[in-house]
Write a protein that holds these residues in place. Structure first.
Motif, PDB file in Angstrom:
ATOM      1  N   TYR A 243      89.442  25.596 -82.842  1.00 57.00           N
ATOM      2  CA  TYR A 243      88.782  24.598 -82.007  1.00 57.00           C
ATOM      3  C   TYR A 243      87.414  25.094 -81.520  1.00 57.00           C
ATOM      4  N   LEU A 244      87.361  26.357 -81.123  1.00 59.62           N
ATOM      5  CA  LEU A 244      86.149  26.943 -80.541  1.00 59.62           C
ATOM      6  C   LEU A 244      85.801  28.198 -81.334  1.00 59.62           C
ATOM      7  N   PRO A 245      84.972  28.070 -82.365  1.00 61.12           N
ATOM      8  CA  PRO A 245      84.742  29.198 -83.277  1.00 61.12           C
ATOM      9  C   PRO A 245      83.874  30.316 -82.732  1.00 61.12           C
ATOM     10  N   CYS A 246      83.128  30.109 -81.646  1.00 56.37           N
ATOM     11  CA  CYS A 246      82.274  31.173 -81.122  1.00 56.37           C
ATOM     12  C   CYS A 246      83.123  32.349 -80.643  1.00 56.37           C
ATOM     13  N   ASN A 247      82.809  33.533 -81.145  1.00 52.55           N
ATOM     14  CA  ASN A 247      83.624  34.710 -80.829  1.00 52.55           C
ATOM     15  C   ASN A 247      82.788  35.962 -80.564  1.00 52.55           C
ATOM     16  N   ARG A 248      81.491  35.797 -80.380  1.00 53.95           N
ATOM     17  CA  ARG A 248      80.604  36.920 -80.120  1.00 53.95           C
ATOM     18  C   ARG A 248      79.559  36.511 -79.079  1.00 53.95           C
ATOM     19  N   ALA A 249      79.047  37.508 -78.361  1.00 54.30           N
ATOM     20  CA  ALA A 249      77.910  37.287 -77.480  1.00 54.30           C
ATOM     21  C   ALA A 249      77.087  38.567 -77.433  1.00 54.30           C
ATOM     22  N   ALA A 250      75.779  38.400 -77.418  1.00 58.63           N
ATOM     23  CA  ALA A 250      74.852  39.509 -77.226  1.00 58.63           C
ATOM     24  C   ALA A 250      74.089  39.229 -75.938  1.00 58.63           C
ATOM     25  N   ALA A 251      73.980  40.218 -75.060  1.00 55.73           N
ATOM     26  CA  ALA A 251      73.328  40.010 -73.764  1.00 55.73           C
ATOM     27  C   ALA A 251      72.345  41.140 -73.485  1.00 55.73           C
ATOM     28  N   VAL A 252      71.200  40.781 -72.889  1.00 55.23           N
ATOM     29  CA  VAL A 252      70.199  41.784 -72.556  1.00 55.23           C
ATOM     30  C   VAL A 252      69.298  41.248 -71.441  1.00 55.23           C
ATOM     31  N   PRO A 253      68.955  42.061 -70.456  1.00 53.83           N
ATOM     32  CA  PRO A 253      68.027  41.618 -69.408  1.00 53.83           C
ATOM     33  C   PRO A 253      66.577  41.930 -69.793  1.00 53.83           C
ATOM     34  N   CYS A 254      65.652  41.193 -69.187  1.00 55.79           N
ATOM     35  CA  CYS A 254      64.240  41.487 -69.350  1.00 55.79           C
ATOM     36  C   CYS A 254      63.551  41.341 -67.996  1.00 55.79           C
ATOM     37  N   HIS A 255      62.309  41.781 -67.914  1.00 56.62           N
ATOM     38  CA  HIS A 255      61.569  41.741 -66.662  1.00 56.62           C
ATOM     39  C   HIS A 255      61.202  40.307 -66.280  1.00 56.62           C
ATOM     40  N   THR A 256      61.150  40.060 -64.976  1.00 47.18           N
ATOM     41  CA  THR A 256      60.525  38.848 -64.461  1.00 47.18           C
ATOM     42  C   THR A 256      59.027  39.105 -64.384  1.00 47.18           C
TER      43      THR A 256
END
Length: 264
Positions: A153-166
């Motif tokens: 039903y919900l195929p998304c199974n990965r996430a990539a996360a990263v912060p950057c400067h304001t």
């Protein structure tokens, strides 16, 4: 009709105001059929404010539409975790940091009795709360409560996360932004001192390296940390708790180990 390039706000709060005791949306739907209605977001105070990069707290005058403005907060999860830790320890909670290596079960009824940590410590207790997120160290690995797989039903199974400067004050927008990609979507969450960015996708349609490139192309400034990769099987656990264990739907602490515990 949604199409490529289409954008919309999903604001907090209400749209319009009731007219002659009838909810506003009935009037809007009628006028839309007649081709006379503006975009629905134009009837939301919070959406109109967000378009103009504005925000305010609700006012005290109860006869004013400004009294009904709703909002939520963007929390820095790391700082919030430190605050909760300080709040709890000042009230008698004992904090122990460690990685769970093994779990001891009661031989007769199968309850968890002991946690064996990497440094040799043994933690006993009558109630354990599993905050290990997707790993389910206690609720699943130890107690085998079962998991319903919803990948079809919900195929998304990965996430990539990263912060950057304001970069400037204009970067601190009062809303979260989600942008559809060819596979999955990216997010942008502004904080006072940085911007949180991420990309949710399905590994069946794009590999991790390509996904990281998509994410980095979305950044408005240089990243200030390494990309954190998250992997999971979409679904839900069959039980929220069993025997001496309760689980939380989301981990309290996100870390590279996802196995840190706060013990009372």
């Amino acid at each position: 009709m949604a199409k490529k390039g289409h954008a919309y706000f999903h604001p907090f709060g209400t749209y319009g105001t009731n007219i002659d005791a009838l909810p506003f949306h009935h009037y809007w739907l009628k006028m839309q059929q007649l081709g006379k209605a503006s975009d629905l977001s134009q009837y939301s105070l919070t959406a109109v404010a967000a378009y103009q990069n504005k925000f305010m707290h609700p006012q005290q005058q109860q006869n004013s539409p400004l009294a009904g403005i709703n909002y939520a907060y963007h929390f820095d999860a790391t700082l919030y975790a430190k605050f909760l830790s300080s709040y709890a320890t000042k009230r008698g909670v004992t904090k122990l940091n460690g990685k769970v290596m093994d779990v001891g079960l009661n031989a007769d009824i199968g309850n968890i009795q002991t946690l064996f940590l990497e440094d040799g410590q043994q933690i006993t207790g009558d109630l354990f709360i599993d905050c290990s997120g997707f790993k389910g160290i206690l609720i699943e690995q130890a107690l085998k409560t079962g998991f319903d797989d919803w990948s079809h039903y919900l195929p998304c199974n990965r996430a990539a996360a990263v912060p950057c400067h304001t970069i400037t004050a204009q970067n601190i927008t009062p809303y979260t932004k989600s942008t559809a990609q060819s596979v999955g979507w990216t997010w942008r969450i502004p904080l006072q001192n940085r911007i949180g960015n991420g990309y949710v996708y399905s590994s069946d349609f794009i590999d991790d390296n390509a996904a990281q490139e998509v994410l980095l192309q979305q950044l408005e400034s240089s990243p200030i940390a390494d990309i954190n990769m998250l992997r999971w099987t979409t679904g839900m656990r069959k039980k929220a708790g069993t025997k001496t264990v309760l689980r939380l739907a989301l981990p309290l602490v996100l870390s590279n180990h996802s196995s840190q515990l706060g013990c009372i």
